[in-house]
Design an enzyme around this catalytic site. Structure first.
Site, PDB file in Angstrom:
ATOM      1  N   ASP A  60      98.138 -30.454 -42.259  1.00 41.41           N
ATOM      2  CA  ASP A  60      97.006 -29.696 -41.735  1.00 41.41           C
ATOM      3  C   ASP A  60      97.502 -29.066 -40.441  1.00 41.41           C
ATOM      4  OD1 ASP A  60      94.743 -28.768 -40.442  1.00 41.41           O
ATOM      5  OD2 ASP A  60      93.515 -30.513 -40.914  1.00 41.41           O
ATOM      6  N   ASN A  87     102.015 -18.860 -43.357  1.00 37.15           N
ATOM      7  CA  ASN A  87     101.116 -18.325 -44.373  1.00 37.15           C
ATOM      8  C   ASN A  87      99.755 -19.023 -44.409  1.00 37.15           C
ATOM      9  OD1 ASN A  87     100.515 -16.941 -47.095  1.00 37.15           O
ATOM     10  ND2 ASN A  87     100.471 -19.118 -47.649  1.00 37.15           N
ATOM     11  N   SER A 138      99.556 -11.910 -41.680  1.00 37.79           N
ATOM     12  CA  SER A 138      98.297 -11.528 -41.051  1.00 37.79           C
ATOM     13  C   SER A 138      97.437 -10.869 -42.133  1.00 37.79           C
ATOM     14  CB  SER A 138      98.554 -10.600 -39.865  1.00 37.79           C
ATOM     15  OG  SER A 138      97.353 -10.235 -39.230  1.00 37.79           O
ATOM     16  N   TYR A 152      87.329 -14.155 -38.133  1.00 36.66           N
ATOM     17  CA  TYR A 152      88.581 -13.974 -38.869  1.00 36.66           C
ATOM     18  C   TYR A 152      89.444 -12.928 -38.161  1.00 36.66           C
ATOM     19  CZ  TYR A 152      91.747 -13.000 -42.750  1.00 36.66           C
ATOM     20  OH  TYR A 152      92.871 -12.826 -43.544  1.00 36.66           O
ATOM     21  N   LYS A 156      93.233 -13.192 -36.318  1.00 32.97           N
ATOM     22  CA  LYS A 156      94.370 -12.367 -36.742  1.00 32.97           C
ATOM     23  C   LYS A 156      94.823 -11.404 -35.650  1.00 32.97           C
ATOM     24  CE  LYS A 156      94.972 -14.153 -40.809  1.00 32.97           C
ATOM     25  NZ  LYS A 156      96.194 -14.943 -41.081  1.00 32.97           N
ATOM     26  N   THR A 187      94.734 -12.697 -55.104  1.00 38.69           N
ATOM     27  CA  THR A 187      94.797 -14.140 -54.907  1.00 38.69           C
ATOM     28  C   THR A 187      93.361 -14.669 -54.933  1.00 38.69           C
ATOM     29  OG1 THR A 187      94.630 -13.975 -52.499  1.00 38.69           O
ATOM     30  CG2 THR A 187      96.840 -13.854 -53.457  1.00 38.69           C
TER      31      THR A 187
END
Length: 278
Positions: A60, A87, A138, A152, A156, A187
Site C-alpha cells: 500500500d 503507476n 499521470s 484527482y 496529478k 482499462t
C-alpha cells in the site's frame, strides 16, 4: 545510453490496467519485473508462467515505511533495476463540497505522497548504480481539468510538478524522468472510480452530468491499453527520453485546448505583468 529494460523494471500497481499490461509485455520480452500488488494472489497466473523473472510484493503506497522496505528489497534481490514506473493510483469523482475529509486525505496520500515516496526510496539505488529512468504515470488530467475531478486533478498536477522539478537535481546522476499523460484508455479506471455521496444541488450541473456519464456503462475509451503500455515502455530506451508523453487522441485534444487557452491568457497579461516591476 541506458541499457534496455531487461536489467529490471520496478512497477507499482501491476494487478490490472496499464500496470499489468506493462508487466505482461516486459515478461514476454524476456525481461524481469518487480511489481507491487494490493491483494495477494492477484498475479498468480503470471507468476506461474514466468517464475523468478516476476518478483512480487504486497504494498500500500500510503505506508511510507513499507514503500522503503519493498523498494529496497526489490533492488537487493534483482541486483539492478533500470526503470522505476510509478503507476499505482485511483480517482475520486465528485464535487469538492461532496467529498469527505477521509476521501480527500486518501486521494492525496495515494496519488501524490505515495508516488513521491516511491521516487524518494528509489533515488539512492538509481544513483548508486550510475543511473536509470523514472516514469510517472499521470493523466491528461495533469494538464486539463474536468468537473467532478478536483481532488484527482490536485494529486496529478502536484505529482507532475514534483517530477518536473526533480529532473534538474537528478540529471547529474544520469537519472532521467518521464511524465506519462494518457487519455481515456481501455482499462477499468472508469468503473473503479470512487464516487462521492451526491448532493441534490449538483444533480443537474456539470458534476451531475459527469457522474451520469461514468455511471452509464456505455462509454467506450478511445485508447488501447496494450498500445499505450508499449509506447510507455519504448521511452525507457530513448536517449534522451521525453519529459512528457501524451497518449491518446483525446489526451492530445484536451491538453492542447487547455495549454493554448492558458498561453493566450498569459500573453494578454504581458504588459500588466511588466507594469508591476520596480
Amino acid at each position: 545510453m541506458l541499457t534496455p529494460v531487461r536489467s529490471g523494471a520496478f512497477i507499482t500497481g501491476v494487478s490490472s490496467g496499464l500496470g499489468r499490461q506493462m508487466t505482461e509485455q516486459l515478461l514476454a520480452r524476456g525481461e524481469r519485473v518487480a511489481g507491487t500488488i494490493r491483494r495477494a494472489g492477484a498475479l498468480d497466473d503470471l507468476k506461474a508462467a514466468h517464475g523468478h523473472r516476476l518478483w512480487l510484493a504486497q504494498l500500500d503506497v500510503t505506508d511510507t515505511a513499507a514503500v522503503r522496505d519493498v523498494v529496497g528489497r526489490a533492488f537487493a534481490q534483482l541486483g539492478r533495476i533500470d526503470v522505476v514506473i510509478n503507476n499505482a493510483g485511483y480517482g475520486i469523482l465528485g464535487a469538492a463540497e461532496e467529498l469527505t475529509d477521509a476521501q480527500i486525505n486518501q486521494q492525496i496520500a495515494t496519488n501524490l505522497v505515495g508516488s513521491i515516496q516511491v521516487v524518494r526510496a528509489a533515488i539512492p539505488h538509481l544513483r548508486e548504480q550510475g543511473g536509470g529512468r523514472i516514469i510517472q504515470i499521470s493523466t491528461m488530467g495533469g494538464q486539463a481539468t474536468f468537473p467532478g475531478g478536483s481532488l484527482y486533478h490536485t494529486s496529478k498536477w502536484g505529482i507532475e510538478g514534483f517530477i518536473e522539478s526533480i529532473r534538474h537535481e537528478l540529471a547529474p546522476f544520469n537519472i532521467a524522468v518521464t511524465i506519462v499523460e494518457p487519455g481515456s484508455t481501455g482499462t477499468q479506471f472508469g468503473s473503479n472510480l470512487v464516487v462521492s455521496h451526491p448532493l441534490d444541488i449538483y444533480a443537474n450541473g456539470p458534476v451531475g452530468q459527469a457522474r451520469a456519464f461514468f455511471g452509464s456503462g456505455t462509454y467506450k475509451s478511445p485508447g488501447d491499453a496494450a498500445k499505450t503500455a508499449r509506447v510507455i515502455l519504448d521511452t525507457a530506451d530513448q536517449d534522451p527520453p521525453p519529459l512528457r508523453l501524451a497518449t491518446g487522441s483525446d489526451a492530445y485534444a484536451a491538453m492542447h485546448r487547455a495549454l493554448t487557452a492558458r498561453l493566450a491568457e498569459l500573453e494578454s497579461q504581458k504588459d500588466l505583468a511588466a507594469s508591476t516591476d520596480a
